[in-house]
Design a protein around this motif. Sequence first.
Motif, PDB file in Angstrom:
ATOM      1  N   LEU A   4      -9.894   2.036   0.492  1.00  0.00           N
ATOM      2  CA  LEU A   4      -8.661   1.978  -0.296  1.00  0.00           C
ATOM      3  C   LEU A   4      -8.606   3.087  -1.341  1.00  0.00           C
ATOM      4  O   LEU A   4      -7.556   3.688  -1.585  1.00  0.00           O
ATOM      5  CB  LEU A   4      -8.551   0.592  -0.966  1.00  0.00           C
ATOM      6  CG  LEU A   4      -7.250   0.130  -1.594  1.00  0.00           C
ATOM      7  CD1 LEU A   4      -6.989   0.732  -2.959  1.00  0.00           C
ATOM      8  CD2 LEU A   4      -6.047   0.328  -0.681  1.00  0.00           C
ATOM      9  N   THR A   5      -9.759   3.390  -1.913  1.00  0.00           N
ATOM     10  CA  THR A   5      -9.788   4.414  -2.957  1.00  0.00           C
ATOM     11  C   THR A   5      -9.501   5.809  -2.402  1.00  0.00           C
ATOM     12  O   THR A   5      -9.233   6.730  -3.155  1.00  0.00           O
ATOM     13  CB  THR A   5     -11.157   4.422  -3.661  1.00  0.00           C
ATOM     14  OG1 THR A   5     -12.186   4.456  -2.662  1.00  0.00           O
ATOM     15  CG2 THR A   5     -11.322   3.202  -4.547  1.00  0.00           C
ATOM     16  N   LEU A  30      -1.099  -5.009  -6.585  1.00  0.00           N
ATOM     17  CA  LEU A  30      -2.096  -5.435  -5.604  1.00  0.00           C
ATOM     18  C   LEU A  30      -3.132  -4.343  -5.343  1.00  0.00           C
ATOM     19  O   LEU A  30      -4.337  -4.596  -5.295  1.00  0.00           O
ATOM     20  CB  LEU A  30      -1.390  -5.821  -4.293  1.00  0.00           C
ATOM     21  CG  LEU A  30      -2.295  -6.069  -3.074  1.00  0.00           C
ATOM     22  CD1 LEU A  30      -3.270  -7.209  -3.337  1.00  0.00           C
ATOM     23  CD2 LEU A  30      -1.459  -6.345  -1.832  1.00  0.00           C
ATOM     24  N   CYS A  31      -2.645  -3.112  -5.189  1.00  0.00           N
ATOM     25  CA  CYS A  31      -3.563  -2.012  -4.848  1.00  0.00           C
ATOM     26  C   CYS A  31      -4.618  -1.795  -5.926  1.00  0.00           C
ATOM     27  O   CYS A  31      -5.727  -1.351  -5.631  1.00  0.00           O
ATOM     28  CB  CYS A  31      -2.788  -0.719  -4.622  1.00  0.00           C
ATOM     29  SG  CYS A  31      -1.837  -0.740  -3.104  1.00  0.00           S
ATOM     30  N   VAL A  32      -4.271  -2.103  -7.154  1.00  0.00           N
ATOM     31  CA  VAL A  32      -5.232  -1.917  -8.248  1.00  0.00           C
ATOM     32  C   VAL A  32      -6.396  -2.892  -8.056  1.00  0.00           C
ATOM     33  O   VAL A  32      -7.568  -2.520  -8.153  1.00  0.00           O
ATOM     34  CB  VAL A  32      -4.551  -2.130  -9.615  1.00  0.00           C
ATOM     35  CG1 VAL A  32      -5.536  -1.883 -10.752  1.00  0.00           C
ATOM     36  CG2 VAL A  32      -3.341  -1.211  -9.751  1.00  0.00           C
ATOM     37  N   ALA A  33      -6.062  -4.114  -7.710  1.00  0.00           N
ATOM     38  CA  ALA A  33      -7.108  -5.106  -7.450  1.00  0.00           C
ATOM     39  C   ALA A  33      -7.922  -4.708  -6.228  1.00  0.00           C
ATOM     40  O   ALA A  33      -9.151  -4.794  -6.216  1.00  0.00           O
ATOM     41  CB  ALA A  33      -6.476  -6.483  -7.261  1.00  0.00           C
ATOM     42  N   LEU A  34      -7.230  -4.248  -5.195  1.00  0.00           N
ATOM     43  CA  LEU A  34      -7.934  -3.853  -3.960  1.00  0.00           C
ATOM     44  C   LEU A  34      -8.864  -2.669  -4.220  1.00  0.00           C
ATOM     45  O   LEU A  34      -9.969  -2.594  -3.673  1.00  0.00           O
ATOM     46  CB  LEU A  34      -6.926  -3.502  -2.858  1.00  0.00           C
ATOM     47  CG  LEU A  34      -6.018  -4.631  -2.379  1.00  0.00           C
ATOM     48  CD1 LEU A  34      -5.055  -4.116  -1.302  1.00  0.00           C
ATOM     49  CD2 LEU A  34      -6.821  -5.819  -1.841  1.00  0.00           C
ATOM     50  N   LEU A  52       0.822  -1.208   0.000  1.00  0.00           N
ATOM     51  CA  LEU A  52       0.000   0.000   0.000  1.00  0.00           C
ATOM     52  C   LEU A  52       0.860   1.264   0.000  1.00  0.00           C
ATOM     53  O   LEU A  52       0.455   2.304  -0.496  1.00  0.00           O
ATOM     54  CB  LEU A  52      -0.890   0.016   1.257  1.00  0.00           C
ATOM     55  CG  LEU A  52      -2.331  -0.449   1.128  1.00  0.00           C
ATOM     56  CD1 LEU A  52      -2.425  -1.819   0.489  1.00  0.00           C
ATOM     57  CD2 LEU A  52      -3.018  -0.466   2.497  1.00  0.00           C
ATOM     58  N   LEU A  53       2.033   1.136   0.606  1.00  0.00           N
ATOM     59  CA  LEU A  53       2.887   2.314   0.778  1.00  0.00           C
ATOM     60  C   LEU A  53       4.052   2.349  -0.208  1.00  0.00           C
ATOM     61  O   LEU A  53       4.970   3.156  -0.083  1.00  0.00           O
ATOM     62  CB  LEU A  53       3.421   2.345   2.218  1.00  0.00           C
ATOM     63  CG  LEU A  53       2.312   2.495   3.260  1.00  0.00           C
ATOM     64  CD1 LEU A  53       2.832   2.220   4.655  1.00  0.00           C
ATOM     65  CD2 LEU A  53       1.694   3.884   3.185  1.00  0.00           C
TER      66      LEU A  53
END
Lengths: 737, 330, 160
Positions: B189-190, B165-169, B113-114
Amino acid sequence: MTQTLPETTTTRESVVGKPVDRVDGTAKTTGEARFTAEFSHPDLTHAALVHATVSRGRITAIDTSAASAVPGVVTVLTHHNAPALKSPRKVTPTDLSTMASGTSVNYLNTDEVHWDGQPIAVVVAESALAAREAAALVRVTYETAESTVDFTAEEPAAKPQKNNLVMQGSAKKGDAEAAFTAAPVKVDRRFTTPPLHHNAIEPHATLAVWDGDRLTVHDATQSIDWLRSHLALRFGIPTRSVRVIAPFVGGGFGGKGFIWAGTILTALAARATGRPVRLVLTRESVYRTVGGRTPSTQRVALGARTDGTLTSLIHTSVTRLGRVGGTPEAVTSQSKHLYAAENILVRQNLVELDLVSNAAMRAPGEAIGTFALEASIDELAYELGMDPIELRMHNEPERNPIDGKQFARRHLREAYRVGAERFGWADRTPEPRSMRDGRWLVGMGVASAFHPSMLFVANVVVRLSVDGTVLVHCGLQEMGMGSATVQAQVAADALGVPVESVRVEYGDSTLPMAPGAGGSMQTASVANSLLAACEKLERKLTKLGRSPQESPAAVLAREGLPSLEVSVGSDTRLGRMAGQLRFMSKFLMDQRRWMKAALGAHFCEVRVDPDTGEVRVSRWTASFDVGRVLNAKTATSQLKGGIVMGIGMALAEQTLIDPRNGRIMNPSLAEYHVPVHADIPPIDITYLDEPDPTMPLGLVGIGEVSITGVAGAIANAIHHATGKRIRDLPITLDKLL
Amino acid sequence: MRTFSYVRAPDVETALRTIATEPNAKFLGGGTNLVDLMRENIERPDVVVDISRLPLTGIDELPGGGVRIGALVRNSSLAAHPLVRTRYPVVSQAVLGGASAQLRNMATVGGNLLQRTRCLYFYDEASACNKREPGSGCSALGGFTRNHGVLGVSDHCIAAHPSDLCVALAALDAEVEVESTRGTRRIPLTEFHHLPGSTPHVETALAPDELVTSVELPAPVTTRSRYRKVRDRASYAFALVSVAAALEVRDDTVTAARLALGGVAPKPWRATEAERVLLGAPATEESFRSAAEAELASATSQDGNDFKIELARRTIVATLRDLLTDRSAA
Amino acid sequence: MAEVRLRVNGADHPLDIQPQVSLLDALREHLGLTGTKKGCDQGACGACTVLADGERINSCLALAVQYEGAEITTIEGIDHPLQAAFVRHDGFQCGYCTSGQICSAVGMLAEHKEGMPSAVTGQGSGSHLSGAEIRERMSGNLCRCGAYNGIVEAIQEVAG
């Protein structure tokens, strides 16, 4: 120079050509093989480089106080406090080691900055961590000067390259321009290729130790001998006072052929501190201080009759040098030899930029020159409505096209025939976009491979011992070619002993001088001398009354001799000079008699995603005419390796040099995309194994030929898959959208 | 790398207390991004708080069909987990499409995420970068922009977020749970990642003393989801464009669509415009194309990344088409 | 300085090192285990691959202090049929990436056995380790000599 195969006196089966396992295989698979960075020394210190961040100017102030304050820092060397260093010498034909200098800059002996990335300070510390931490704290102020760094902008102002003894800047036969104008069928295209970097996985590294005026360096080098001479020159000491050690080199590809800043500065730092210094370049420092392949723009114009007969072949190129050095690349070299064009014109042009010198990189010249030529031939084939192989065979020359010399050996027709059959070329439908596999567009392309073959001076000592072992001493370099393995095979066959009983000692300047590992000539050159030495040894044994049934060791035992030693070549100063002169004259004479080259035919299949333009190389067959092959296993690997590097060059690799300031912006393996496992399909290698009658054992060098033609074959296959001609490398997916 | 002191946190509480009291401290998870950036002198913490042994490694089913993923779950464990593979194939695929197996064995969910941008100028200390050094300018403008954003960028920064990963999340309405000595809060998340605007150095909604403790995925609207990543080599490269998509179709009509884009924006880009067009539309290539057009309508580009707009459109269409074909195949 | 007890190839090694020392540098510079190589020092080449508790990692991005207590295996601690297979199939040239390739392959075979999927694993696909699977799973290990074919063949032979 003609050499017949040595007659064996025993019935032992020949090992030359056999897929013998590498002698250093176990060392490399157990982690025992020691590379330069893995040597240590009592009281060792570590160095890190500070790079200039402007492309041209002068250093007006350099503040090392913060760096010096980092615990563990021994010294920070700059142009204010570094010991004097002699300037590199101008290149002279009597001492080829003068070609060794990567740049003409006298590092840390000047306040001048000549490129963004030039080392301007060296930190020496008790640990590599401290050195690197401190290097980041050196603050530099510059007075900048105007610089020219943008190849695309400067390229139109390029000047013709002059001819010299070893390389022609231009050549012609007939009037190619007029023939081109008159030709009924023609193509006239412009191509570009980007700057590239070698990216051997082992970064350059040096360990330097002074003992009084004697210098010992461990260095990741492709040219032990040149490095020794060069260091002697720069530090003003006799050559015999320098020892260079390089038992294993973790890949070079030309990047470790010249001597770059890191090596010089390690020796300088050791001189200044009086302590041993080791410098292992960071990946970024490799990019900033070691030159790479020049970018190029090329024009290929082909004129033909409607039956496919080439009437005109014009190939011109522009490449760059650094203003501080570099060597021109023979971009048009293959265009003088591959096709029986009635009229030929080749011309190479150069620009000088304020960037680090360019450096030879695997098949310098031909790797990118064959891209333009072979893609153009394919375009012409489509203009003519001919099969691209048929067009090539129609123009396959009987004699060297540019000057009518004899070919030493040329079996390109046969290479194409064999390759086409293995690949299944006959299944290809010529129409672009006519082949599919599910959603994937499928394309097949071919291209020729070409690289000239040469020999150089090599000295060897061979010692036969009474226990039956044979020791070969030669200061050659091993960076993955399998040099020690193949030379052991050569000696085993020549002396009729098992290959296991031969040991080759190499990688040390105390051994007899060998040529650098470059120009695809080390193997043949060393084999040449090794064969001569073995013949000498045979003669000695004969003099000792050897009977046909008697093993060499038995002769020694009978005579009560512990060993018998012979040497070829002399390592005295005079002997070396004589050797080089002999080489030069031989080289020139040879050049006048024969055209000799390694040749090949690439067949590739690509799949292109019609939505995204992603290209995957799905099949590869390459068929080579490379004389006699010494070791089926290592030769196949080396030939495959060039193809893998060629696939990278064709599809992804590119050094990004910011045209605004000349700074390399992707000095990392994360952002410079060399091929990974997933990019590489199983590669089918075949070779004709037809000996070259003019070369020792009939072998020619194979280190470079296989990268040539690769990008052309891929570009042609992509055209076949998509209908799009991409003439600018790398062929990234955006160009296919 | 600058000298720092190292503290291994025995529990979450200590970790939070340490980060709250040390002025220039950083949490260390898998290290795959932080250690690299420290070595490049871009991250310069005085204190590194090693949280890798904290008990935040669970993947648990939630009542209602969702899943809670501990912040220290490693990428490889996440990708291989049966709950994730069956309910959220897009998450598993996104993770497996990123980095290398070695890095996935190290990298954590929280760290992902970071993850910081791969902008060449952000990584280069000699270049101007408003993200690295606020107010210094942006050398990427007019420079090499192949891996830069075309959506949500500003005049101050055009860097793209590199995570897969963040794109999927982002597509799946994930929520991030963060904790500090002040308490616990949840961030969609967005909204976790910020657009650059005039403050590109402020990258997330996370306060300096907060720790990501878990990510929660609600029950999937459909298990028919997929991640498509387009890049410069077949593996081990950052995305030029990636698409995370989930598609539910009944009677040839789109009844649910979740779509997010990677490689094209400073944050994982939830494609709400495209989703709006898709919902209730016939499940056809035409609809997919209209949806892609709508999402990319606001895109702006540089010379070097202009192709991404068209590539994103095509990749959206191709990914949705694949999901549709999968359905008929199933 | 920090006191760290590293367990490498079955032996304990007490070390007094700065926290910024990577596991890679600890192995190479402090323990003399130079079989593990440094190619990029930024997690982009895989030459530094070692096993930590049986799983492959890039030791250049691992701080040594963080791996206290983990069972580290380097090429020096590996005795595996892959090594001979690499020689037979000529899965290297210069040898610099080889330690990383072998450690990575050992870890990869274990991952595969435990059901770890890859980006090319199809839904419901079986346990066969195809060439495509090996190539994808090994893509974190660069080989600039281009010995990829030999490496894949060696792994295939050992995987059976």
